[in-house]
Design an enzyme around this catalytic site. Structure first.
Site, PDB file in Angstrom:
ATOM      1  N   CYS A   1       0.824  -1.218   0.000  1.00  0.00           N
ATOM      2  CA  CYS A   1       0.000   0.000   0.000  1.00  0.00           C
ATOM      3  C   CYS A   1       0.860   1.271   0.000  1.00  0.00           C
ATOM      4  O   CYS A   1       1.374   1.650  -1.037  1.00  0.00           O
ATOM      5  CB  CYS A   1      -1.001  -0.032   1.149  1.00  0.00           C
TER       6      CYS A   1
ATOM      7  N   HIS B   1      -3.222  -5.112   1.572  1.00  0.00           N
ATOM      8  CA  HIS B   1      -2.488  -5.299   2.826  1.00  0.00           C
ATOM      9  C   HIS B   1      -2.384  -6.768   3.205  1.00  0.00           C
ATOM     10  O   HIS B   1      -3.235  -7.265   3.954  1.00  0.00           O
ATOM     11  CB  HIS B   1      -3.203  -4.559   3.963  1.00  0.00           C
TER      12      HIS B   1
ATOM     13  N   GLU C   1      -0.583  -7.926   5.316  1.00  0.00           N
ATOM     14  CA  GLU C   1      -0.364  -7.975   6.772  1.00  0.00           C
ATOM     15  C   GLU C   1      -1.692  -7.975   7.536  1.00  0.00           C
ATOM     16  O   GLU C   1      -1.716  -8.272   8.728  1.00  0.00           O
ATOM     17  CB  GLU C   1       0.546  -6.817   7.228  1.00  0.00           C
TER      18      GLU C   1
END
Lengths: 191, 296
Positions: free
Chosen positions: A78, A171, A173
């Site tokens: 991002c 994302h 994560e």
């Protein structure tokens, strides 16, 4: 293997946790000293306008450009994609891209927070879909022929690779899925 | 290629934005010029409002949601997320803010409450909400209503950090104590905190709040930011502290540097030099209206 996670601002802790789950030592990178101790770097999600000026004031900007050009692996998610790109539209006026992957991005190209979304993605080389979480995500408006597109949404690249640099508009994560991190670590161990 | 199935307004999407704001500074701004200054200084987001808390405190009267026109101007001036405040319990104001595409809604005690018993049912919205809290029970009640981000209330508009420190210590201290408690004790904790048992059990298991916790209310200097980050806040809101100071731009930038480098006193010493006068602070005993007592 020691992998740095840029910890100037943003979701760096989630990347650190993903690395630790994969059994790798993570270093939170706030200074040039931390960066020098890292074999590879992950640039997390966050605000790229904030991170770009902290990258310069910490002195990491020039060193990152140099080491990545020499082949150090970098993963940018991002805001990380925005910082690593070659051209940024709708950024801060004085926002300098790192120019480490030959793509042009538009900040918030998928809209504001109210347009943020989750979607199943099909990533090159993955056996099953990956849950992509897009938050005020950058839109890749152009990718040169040097860039390998690893995943798309509506015909637009959302995951790209050029040499040892991997970027995602979404994302990984935030997803409960470490496959992208694992693939990045494999690239690090082969470099 | 066909349009993919997109899920918007999910819990992950709403909580995700708070993750992206961690380690940053969210600044109160009253017009487009201030918003630009904040963005250029490295703010991760701006809070659009007509008057900063110090002026709301001075003027008195009923404080309401800002003019949507003014919020729109700020939205078009910057690229970082724009937050705006609705009154506690005023779901119609929140609906207006969501409809104009505000990125985060602050159901805020800085404005005059609209409902004496109920906060907004935040699950009904696709826009994420941040709410203030003075203790863990309040934080968990807000989370049970759908808040995606908790901030300490502090005492807004005072330039005095003492209340924010008290609230952070209370919330994080109780989290520590709950994570040491055995499973039988959690029933009593839920009762004492007046919070839902499943959330208390989750806190006990993970040792942290289910959503991020930021600090607000009284931050005026780079060292204030470092203090609350070291106490366990994950980002800071600065309200009156920037634009009520003598020289806002360098102070804003210094607080951004301090929030990133909160563990390095030598960097704090460097960025704290020659910032001019901070906002004039107010001692707690001398204030008539305690904003932090609003909300339940």
């Amino acid at each position: 293997m020691k992998v740095g996670v840029l910890a100037l601002q943003g979701a760096f802790k989630l990347h650190v946790q993903a690395l630790e789950r994969l059994g790798v030592e993570a270093i939170e990178v706030r200074s040039l000293e931390n960066f020098d101790a890292s074999e590879a770097l992950i640039i997390p999600g966050g605000e790229s306008t904030t991170m770009s000026f902290l990258l310069e004031s910490s002195g990491i900007f020039d060193s990152l450009q140099e080491r990545s050009t020499d082949g150090m692996p970098v993963l940018g998610t991002c805001a990380g994609m925005i910082l690593l790109s070659s051209k940024i539209t709708d950024g801060r006026n004085d926002q300098k891209p790192l120019k480490l992957i030959d793509i042009e991005v538009r900040r918030n190209g998928y809209g504001r927070q109210i347009d943020s979304f989750e979607s199943d993605l099909f990533i090159e080389g993955f056996k099953s879909s990956f849950r992509g979480v897009f938050i005020r995500a950058p839109l890749v408006e152009n990718a040169s022929e040097k860039v390998e597109v690893l995943a798309e949404v509506n015909g637009r690249p959302v995951m790209c690779r050029q040499d040892s640099v991997i970027v995602t508009s979404f994302h990984p994560e935030l997803a409960d899925d470490d496959r992208i991190h694992a693939e990045f670590l494999e690239m690090v161990s082969n470099s | 290629m066909d349009e993919l199935n997109r899920d918007t307004g999910t819990r992950l999407v709403k909580r995700g934005l708070a993750e992206m704001l961690k380690g940053g500074v969210i600044m109160d701004v009253v017009d487009a010029d201030q918003a630009k200054i904040a963005e250029d200084a490295g703010a991760t987001a701006v809070m659009a409002l007509e008057r900063v808390p110090a002026d709301i405190r001075r003027d008195g009267g009923v404080a309401r949601m800002s003019d949507p026109e003014m919020i729109e101007e700020i939205k078009s001036a910057v690229t970082v997320p724009v937050m705006a405040k609705a009154r506690i319990g005023h779901f119609a104001e929140a609906q207006v803010l969501q409809s104009i595409g505000v990125d985060y809604i602050d159901e805020s005690e800085v404005l005059t409450p609209a409902d004496e018993a109920h906060h907004i049912d935040k699950w009904k919205f696709d826009a994420p909400f941040v709410c203030g809290a003075t203790n863990l029970g309040e934080a968990l009640r807000r989370i049970s209503e759908g808040a995606c981000l908790i901030r300490s209330k502090g005492e807004a508009g005072t330039g005095n950090i003492v209340e924010a420190v008290r609230h952070l210590r209370s919330i994080l201290g109780d989290i520590g104590r709950i994570s040491q408690a055995d499973s039988a004790e959690l029933f009593d904790w839920a009762k004492q905190l007046q919070a839902p048992l499943p959330l208390v059990q989750e806190v006990s298991e993970t040792g942290e709040l289910p959503v991020p916790i930021f600090c607000a209310g009284g931050i005026a200097t780079p060292a204030d930011a470092s203090l609350v980050m070291q106490l366990g806040a994950q980002a800071v809101f600065v309200g009156s502290g920037i634009f009520k100071s003598e020289d806002p731009a360098p102070r804003a930038r210094a607080i951004v540097e301090a929030t990133t480098n909160y563990l390095d006193p030598s960097i704090l010493a460097k960025v704290s030099r020659k910032l001019g006068e901070p906002m004039t602070g107010i001692e707690m005993d001398s204030i008539e209206t305690r904003l932090a007592e609003r909300g339940w």
